[in-house]
Scaffold this active site. Structure first.
Site, short mmCIF file in Angstrom:
data_model
loop_
_atom_site.label_atom_id
_atom_site.label_comp_id
_atom_site.label_asym_id
_atom_site.label_seq_id
_atom_site.Cartn_x
_atom_site.Cartn_y
_atom_site.Cartn_z
N GLU A 78 -32.67 96.10 4.15
CA GLU A 78 -31.76 97.16 4.05
C GLU A 78 -31.80 97.62 2.58
O GLU A 78 -30.73 97.80 2.02
CB GLU A 78 -30.35 96.94 4.66
CG GLU A 78 -30.47 96.49 5.99
CD GLU A 78 -29.03 96.46 6.88
OE1 GLU A 78 -27.93 96.63 6.00
OE2 GLU A 78 -28.91 96.65 7.94
N GLU B 9 -32.05 94.15 13.52
CA GLU B 9 -30.51 93.91 13.66
C GLU B 9 -29.95 94.93 14.46
O GLU B 9 -30.22 96.10 14.57
CB GLU B 9 -29.70 93.83 12.35
CG GLU B 9 -29.78 92.82 11.42
CD GLU B 9 -28.87 93.17 10.02
OE1 GLU B 9 -28.18 93.73 9.98
OE2 GLU B 9 -29.62 92.51 9.21
C1 FCB Z 1 -26.12 94.83 7.92
C2 FCB Z 1 -26.52 93.94 7.18
C3 FCB Z 1 -26.03 92.34 7.80
C4 FCB Z 1 -24.54 92.48 8.26
C5 FCB Z 1 -24.61 93.48 9.40
C6 FCB Z 1 -23.39 93.91 9.89
O1 FCB Z 1 -25.92 95.82 7.33
O2 FCB Z 1 -27.78 93.50 7.07
O3 FCB Z 1 -25.86 91.53 6.79
O4 FCB Z 1 -23.56 92.61 7.24
O5 FCB Z 1 -25.03 94.81 8.53
#
Ligand code: FCB
Length: 446
Positions: A165, A350
């Site tokens: 990210e 994610e």
């Molecule tokens: C993302 C992150 C992860 C976690 C999620 C909820 O931005 O990569 O570490 O905090 O959000």
């Protein structure tokens, strides 16, 4: 209800975590990182909580890997902390490298494919002292770290992501001040926006030179929609889309930055940034997509560039206050394929939600998370049907854990963690996912 058999053969179902959020930075000779110092500063993190102990995964990792295996998962996305591997940012801590060595072997012993992330935000304090991501030299130190850890694990990991990210690393942390190092400065932000990509490019170049396969990056995306049809709100959403969703992928795939963002950042960019674009545009082997929510944007003339104001949407929200909007995941998977990467393998690296889960009589019932998860799996399946080459889906997160500025307040896990006793309790969503992912008698997907 969807199951494993609704997805292409070989599709990887996994769960994700990150080192600082679960391991315990007080253990194993780990060095100080900017998250240790940011959290030690009043006002930055809920209750001033840190990752010093976190979920004690540093000691409890075998049981945590057992949980992944028992959920019928195929892969595990984890990160290797820079501050643990190199406590001073440059020299190796053998204890730290040995820990990851055992962890990777533990995954393989359980039939889990290791998906490694190199930078999930543990900037060693010694390098933060020198300016962290505002300092170009950090990019070279990151390439050195990438090489060192890969020399040890590279023969066994299924894939490597350089950065998790970049938007959070650069914008959230240097412009909005919400994550470490907590700066609110457009010049620092512009530098970080560029250097984080240069670090990615240098690391890919280095690792590919070593013959390492399956190199990628994990980008996060936020569905940007205008708060109204007014042209200035449409433009406001386009600016957010540029900063969040276009900056990184266009640098990597086209070696350019979007004009709509350069309008604001140009005066603050490092000198001769154009000369780095070829390094940044290294070929990728796969792209990771993190997706959580959408935001509505309005033009705000009272604020300096990018002149933005968020307007709340009308959909149900998670414990983070994030709107639940699965269409956005379909949008980004198909948009990446169509506009940027064609057939390149995509992974949802994610996706998940925080919920105020309660442990009652030894159980946690989180139907709302089951619905969230399956609606986003359905969006993924639809994106595949619409031509996106999606090859994996990793739920965030395996465990309730340290949610950065939110401390331990927000629970994202498939598995509940009691932060007093550290007892792990699989939630109903964990059991639902395990049922959906059960394999047939031969242990294969078909
Ligand atoms: C993302 C992150 C992860 C976690 C999620 C909820 O931005 O990569 O570490 O905090 O959000």
């Amino acid at each position: 209800m969807l199951s494993r058999f609704d997805f292409p053969e070989g599709f990887i179902f996994g769960a994700a975590t990150a080192a600082y959020q679960i391991e315990g930075s007080a253990f194993g000779g780990c060095g100080s990182s900017h998250w240790d110092t940011y959290s030690a500063t009043p006002g930055n993190v809920v209750r001033g909580e840190s990752g010093a102990r976190a979920c004690d995964h540093y000691h409890q990792w075998p049981a945590d890997l057992d949980l992944l295996q028992a959920a019928n998962l195929d892969g595990y996305r984890f990160s290797t902390s820079w501050a643990r591997v190199m406590p001073d940012g440059v020299s190796i801590n053998p204890e730290g490298v040995d820990f990851y060595d055992r962890l990777v072997d533990g995954m393989l012993a359980r039939g889990l494919k290791p998906f490694q992330t190199l930078y999930h935000w543990e900037m060693p304090s010694a390098l933060a002292d020198k300016g962290g991501w505002t300092n170009r030299d950090t990019c070279h130190r990151f390439a050195d770290f990438s090489e060192a850890i890969t020399r040890r694990l590279g023969d066994r990991v299924a894939s490597i992501a350089t950065i998790n990210e970049p938007w959070c690393v650069a914008w959230l942390s240097h412009f909005m001040g919400i994550h470490a190092p907590g700066l609110r400065d457009i010049r620092a932000a512009a530098r970080a926006m560029h250097h984080i990509l240069l670090a990615h490019g240098l690391a890919v170049e280095r690792l590919r030179g070593m013959g390492q396969p399956n190199l990628g990056i994990v980008l996060n995306f936020d569905y940007a929609q205008p708060a109204s049809d007014r042209p200035e709100d449409v433009q406001a959403a386009a600016r957010w889309d540029g900063i969040f969703n276009r900056w990184f992928i266009e640098a990597i795939t086209r070696q350019t930055y979007p004009e709509i963002v350069l309008e604001g950042l140009s005066p603050h960019m490092p000198a001769n940034w154009q000369d780095d674009m070829a390094t940044i545009g290294q070929k990728l082997d796969w792209l990771g997509i993190n997706y959580y929510t959408r935001h509505l944007h309005a033009h705000d003339a009272t604020q300096p560039w990018p002149h933005l104001r968020d307007v709340p949407g009308d959909r149900p929200k998670t414990q983070m206050g994030w709107e639940i909007y699965p269409e956005g995941l379909h949008h980004f998977l198909t948009r990446m394929a169509k506009d940027y990467v064609g057939d390149l393998p995509l992974h949802v690296t994610e996706n998940g939600m925080a919920n105020a889960d309660l442990l009652e009589d030894g159980r946690v019932s989180d139907q709302v998370r089951e619905d969230f998860l399956f609606s986003h799996l359905a969006a993924t399946k639809q994106a595949i049907a619409d031509g996106a080459n999606v090859q994996g889906f990793f739920y965030w997160s395996l465990l309730d854990n340290y949610e950065w500025a939110e401390g331990y307040d927000k629970r994202f896990g498939l598995v509940h963690v009691d932060y007093d006793t550290l007892v792990r309790t699989p939630k109903s969503s964990y059991h639902a996912l395990a049922r959906a992912l059960a394999r047939n008698d031969q242990g294969t997907a078909r």
